[in-house]
Design a protein around this motif. Structure first.
Motif: not given
Length: 117
Positions: A21-28, A47-55, A102-106
């Motif tokens: 999401x690019x929303x400043x307020x995030x979202x579900x 099943x989870x094998x690999x995760x990448x994230x940025x926020x 998300x509680x903001x962009x991420x």
């Protein structure tokens, strides 16, 4: 903009999913396993094998599974990072739908082992 998802790869044994999401307020954003299936396919587990994230700084992303109204398990992410489940798949709640909060962009990208019937 509310959170959205895209399937980056969908093979017989693996699914790569991007949720952001690019929303400043995030979202579900909730995703049922059936939304990720190809035509004629029934996904019985992811099943989870690999995760990448940025926020953004001071923002977080939560990835959980939904069992009816109950939230199960979960990963809580801040900043930017990568997890690789080396010789291990997290399959505890593999048959349950996803919830991304998300509680903001991420952005989160998940590489998932796929089980089908």
């Amino acid at each position: 903009m509310a959170a959205e998802h895209y399937i980056l790869k969908n093979s017989g044994t693996e699914l790569v999913l991007k949720v952001y999401t690019n929303d400043a307020n995030g979202g579900t954003h909730d995703i049922d396993l059936s939304e990720l299936a190809e035509n004629g396919e029934t996904i019985t587990g992811l099943s989870f094998k690999e995760l990448f994230w940025t926020c953004r700084p001071n923002k977080t992303i939560t990835v959980q599974r939904i069992d009816g109204v109950n939230l199960e398990g979960g990963y809580f992410f801040a900043n930017t990072g990568h997890w690789h489940f080396n010789n291990f798949n997290d399959s505890t709640y593999s048959g349950l739908p996803f919830r991304f909060t998300f509680d903001g962009p991420g952005t989160v990208i998940l590489r998932l082992a796929k089980a089908t019937s």
